[in-house]
Scaffold this motif. Structure first.
Motif, PDB file in Angstrom:
ATOM      1  N   GLY A 163      43.236  16.980  -4.712  1.00 57.10           N
ATOM      2  CA  GLY A 163      42.184  17.838  -5.247  1.00 57.10           C
ATOM      3  C   GLY A 163      41.086  18.107  -4.238  1.00 57.10           C
ATOM      4  N   VAL A 164      40.574  19.342  -4.258  1.00 57.96           N
ATOM      5  CA  VAL A 164      39.395  19.717  -3.482  1.00 57.96           C
ATOM      6  C   VAL A 164      38.414  20.339  -4.474  1.00 57.96           C
ATOM      7  CG1 VAL A 164      38.476  21.041  -1.536  1.00 57.96           C
ATOM      8  CG2 VAL A 164      40.841  20.182  -1.465  1.00 57.96           C
ATOM      9  N   PHE A 165      37.173  19.837  -4.502  1.00 60.75           N
ATOM     10  CA  PHE A 165      36.228  20.222  -5.537  1.00 60.75           C
ATOM     11  C   PHE A 165      34.851  20.527  -4.946  1.00 60.75           C
ATOM     12  CE2 PHE A 165      39.105  16.856  -7.075  1.00 60.75           C
ATOM     13  CZ  PHE A 165      39.770  17.516  -8.105  1.00 60.75           C
ATOM     14  N   THR A 166      34.045  21.241  -5.732  1.00 60.76           N
ATOM     15  CA  THR A 166      32.647  21.453  -5.359  1.00 60.76           C
ATOM     16  C   THR A 166      31.742  20.404  -6.001  1.00 60.76           C
ATOM     17  OG1 THR A 166      32.277  22.981  -7.204  1.00 60.76           O
ATOM     18  CG2 THR A 166      32.991  23.936  -5.098  1.00 60.76           C
ATOM     19  N   LEU A 170      38.643  23.835  -6.407  1.00 60.63           N
ATOM     20  CA  LEU A 170      39.078  24.722  -5.333  1.00 60.63           C
ATOM     21  C   LEU A 170      40.571  24.579  -5.060  1.00 60.63           C
ATOM     22  CD1 LEU A 170      36.113  24.199  -2.823  1.00 60.63           C
ATOM     23  CD2 LEU A 170      36.317  25.841  -4.711  1.00 60.63           C
ATOM     24  N   HIS A 171      41.097  23.398  -5.296  1.00 63.16           N
ATOM     25  CA  HIS A 171      42.530  23.133  -5.097  1.00 63.16           C
ATOM     26  C   HIS A 171      42.893  21.911  -5.919  1.00 63.16           C
ATOM     27  CE1 HIS A 171      46.386  22.968  -2.841  1.00 63.16           C
ATOM     28  NE2 HIS A 171      46.257  21.661  -3.008  1.00 63.16           N
ATOM     29  N   TYR A 172      43.988  22.008  -6.682  1.00 65.91           N
ATOM     30  CA  TYR A 172      44.462  20.860  -7.450  1.00 65.91           C
ATOM     31  C   TYR A 172      45.960  21.046  -7.670  1.00 65.91           C
ATOM     32  CZ  TYR A 172      44.768  17.225 -11.016  1.00 65.91           C
ATOM     33  OH  TYR A 172      45.115  16.097 -11.722  1.00 65.91           O
ATOM     34  N   GLN A 173      46.735  20.539  -6.729  1.00 62.52           N
ATOM     35  CA  GLN A 173      48.182  20.720  -6.781  1.00 62.52           C
ATOM     36  C   GLN A 173      48.883  19.458  -6.285  1.00 62.52           C
ATOM     37  OE1 GLN A 173      49.536  24.243  -4.746  1.00 62.52           O
ATOM     38  NE2 GLN A 173      47.934  25.536  -5.623  1.00 62.52           N
ATOM     39  N   HIS A 211      38.372  28.786  -0.699  1.00 61.83           N
ATOM     40  CA  HIS A 211      37.482  29.947  -0.564  1.00 61.83           C
ATOM     41  C   HIS A 211      36.005  29.613  -0.709  1.00 61.83           C
ATOM     42  CE1 HIS A 211      38.013  29.573  -4.908  1.00 61.83           C
ATOM     43  NE2 HIS A 211      36.901  30.257  -5.049  1.00 61.83           N
ATOM     44  N   LYS A 212      35.701  28.358  -1.075  1.00 61.72           N
ATOM     45  CA  LYS A 212      34.312  27.911  -1.161  1.00 61.72           C
ATOM     46  C   LYS A 212      34.133  26.647  -0.334  1.00 61.72           C
ATOM     47  CE  LYS A 212      33.178  29.520  -5.860  1.00 61.72           C
ATOM     48  NZ  LYS A 212      32.779  29.046  -7.217  1.00 61.72           N
ATOM     49  N   PRO A 255      33.865  23.083   0.452  1.00 59.76           N
ATOM     50  CA  PRO A 255      34.282  21.894  -0.307  1.00 59.76           C
ATOM     51  C   PRO A 255      33.250  20.773  -0.219  1.00 59.76           C
ATOM     52  CG  PRO A 255      35.410  21.957   1.806  1.00 59.76           C
ATOM     53  CD  PRO A 255      34.580  23.214   1.730  1.00 59.76           C
ATOM     54  N   ARG A 256      33.096  20.064  -1.323  1.00 61.18           N
ATOM     55  CA  ARG A 256      32.175  18.927  -1.347  1.00 61.18           C
ATOM     56  C   ARG A 256      32.909  17.597  -1.493  1.00 61.18           C
ATOM     57  NH1 ARG A 256      27.469  20.374   0.881  1.00 61.18           N
ATOM     58  NH2 ARG A 256      26.535  22.202  -0.138  1.00 61.18           N
ATOM     59  N   TYR A 257      34.020  17.602  -2.232  1.00 60.20           N
ATOM     60  CA  TYR A 257      34.764  16.375  -2.468  1.00 60.20           C
ATOM     61  C   TYR A 257      36.251  16.639  -2.304  1.00 60.20           C
ATOM     62  CZ  TYR A 257      30.556  14.317  -4.519  1.00 60.20           C
ATOM     63  OH  TYR A 257      29.291  13.840  -4.722  1.00 60.20           O
ATOM     64  N   ILE A 258      36.954  15.655  -1.737  1.00 60.08           N
ATOM     65  CA  ILE A 258      38.410  15.708  -1.670  1.00 60.08           C
ATOM     66  C   ILE A 258      38.947  14.416  -2.275  1.00 60.08           C
ATOM     67  CG2 ILE A 258      38.633  17.268   0.295  1.00 60.08           C
ATOM     68  CD1 ILE A 258      38.818  14.885   2.138  1.00 60.08           C
TER      69      ILE A 258
END
Length: 325
Positions: free
Chosen positions: A264-267, A280-283, A299-300, A302-305
């Protein structure tokens, strides 16, 4: 109402035209108990619980969803009283609790649920003085019934999808709905899963349900991101992944890993995700060695992975699954 709607849509009709919640004194030694058509819940965990703060985890919703789902898992589908039976009662109820809560509050609620069952499982297994059974042979161990069962059910949901998991549960419920004796076992549940799972994933299903497998997943500190000229961001994620099997004699041995796990990649932190705008990504990505590098374009900024942010694997340390960039 939301639990009744979800369960009737996915698991078949409800047996009554009403459901009642009865408040009982707080000194009763349980949180909630489901009878056919009636739920008993203690006062300090129901009407006296203040849930007005939307930022806090709604424990009343969690408990009500869980007990309402028992109208299917125990009072419609009842297992044969042999090892593995509590998977149909508490395991299925915990699964229903998780999917309904996610629809109500967003993915962030799954982080709290995963943390709760993870702590219950790893604490519980340290106090046992008998060999730990796999999930399909759980025999009264609450740390498995209320803990590990949810983890493997959510892993299965990740692997084959919510619809297929629900179809398996409904097929079994429909088959045994009108039967006047207790017949279904966890082996039949697994057979139904195999029918709905690609053959190459059967071994992984067996690992989760028929073995005692734990993980050590981690995002390495040298993970990073880079702004691109087109306004997107390239994220480089360094993943460490180990897998272990606990044997009947209690020995723990490292084993190979080769399975799809969510990245996961999140804001925002995964525990604070309320809608898809922060995702932003969750696969799922194939993880087949101890150290892996994964590159993604988002596309934004990222704050957390994270690897497995919502606890579909039994990992004793969930904190190092998430890294703030």
């Amino acid at each position: 109402k939301q639990t009744l709607d979800y369960c009737q849509e996915n698991f078949g009709s409800y047996n009554f035209d009403h459901i009642r919640i009865a408040e009982v004194p707080s000194y009763w030694p349980f949180g909630g108990f489901a009878h056919p058509g009636v739920i008993s819940m203690v006062e300090n965990r129901l009407y006296l619980k203040n849930v007005s703060n939307d930022e806090e985890f709604n424990l009343v919703a969690k408990r009500v969803i869980h007990e309402v789902s028992h109208q299917w898992w125990a009072h419609t589908l009842s297992a044969k009283p042999v090892p593995g039976g509590s998977l149909f009662v508490e395991g299925f109820a915990k699964y229903t609790e998780a999917v309904v809560l996610e629809k109500m509050y967003g993915k962030g609620v799954l982080y709290a649920l995963a943390e709760d069952v993870r702590m219950r499982y790893f604490k519980g297994r340290t106090y046992t003085n008998v060999p730990e059974p796999p999930v399909y042979r759980v025999d009264g161990q609450n740390y498995i019934s209320y803990g590990k069962s949810l983890t493997v059910m959510m892993a299965l949901k990740d692997l084959i999808g919510e619809d297929r998991v629900n179809n398996v549960m409904k097929a079994l419920t429909d088959k045994y709905r009108s039967l006047n004796k207790l017949e279904i076992t966890s082996l039949e549940f697994l057979e139904e899963i195999y029918k709905n799972t690609p053959k190459e994933q059967h071994e992984l299903v067996n690992d989760w349900f028929k073995k005692v497998i734990t993980y050590d997943l981690e995002i390495q500190e040298n993970s990073s991101y880079e702004a691109l000229d087109n306004g997107n961001f390239e994220v480089t994620i360094q993943v460490k992944a180990k897998r272990f099997e606990t044997l009947n004699n209690g020995d723990v041995q490292a084993i190979n890993i080769d399975e799809p796990i969510k990245i996961g990649v999140f804001t925002a932190h995964p525990s604070h995700i309320k809608n898809e705008n922060a995702v932003l990504h969750y696969q799922s990505h194939s993880i087949n060695k101890e150290m892996s590098e994964i590159k993604l374009i988002v596309h934004k900024k990222p704050r957390y992975i994270s690897i497995d942010p919502y606890g579909t694997r039994l990992d004793q340390n969930l904190a190092d699954n998430v890294m703030r960039l």
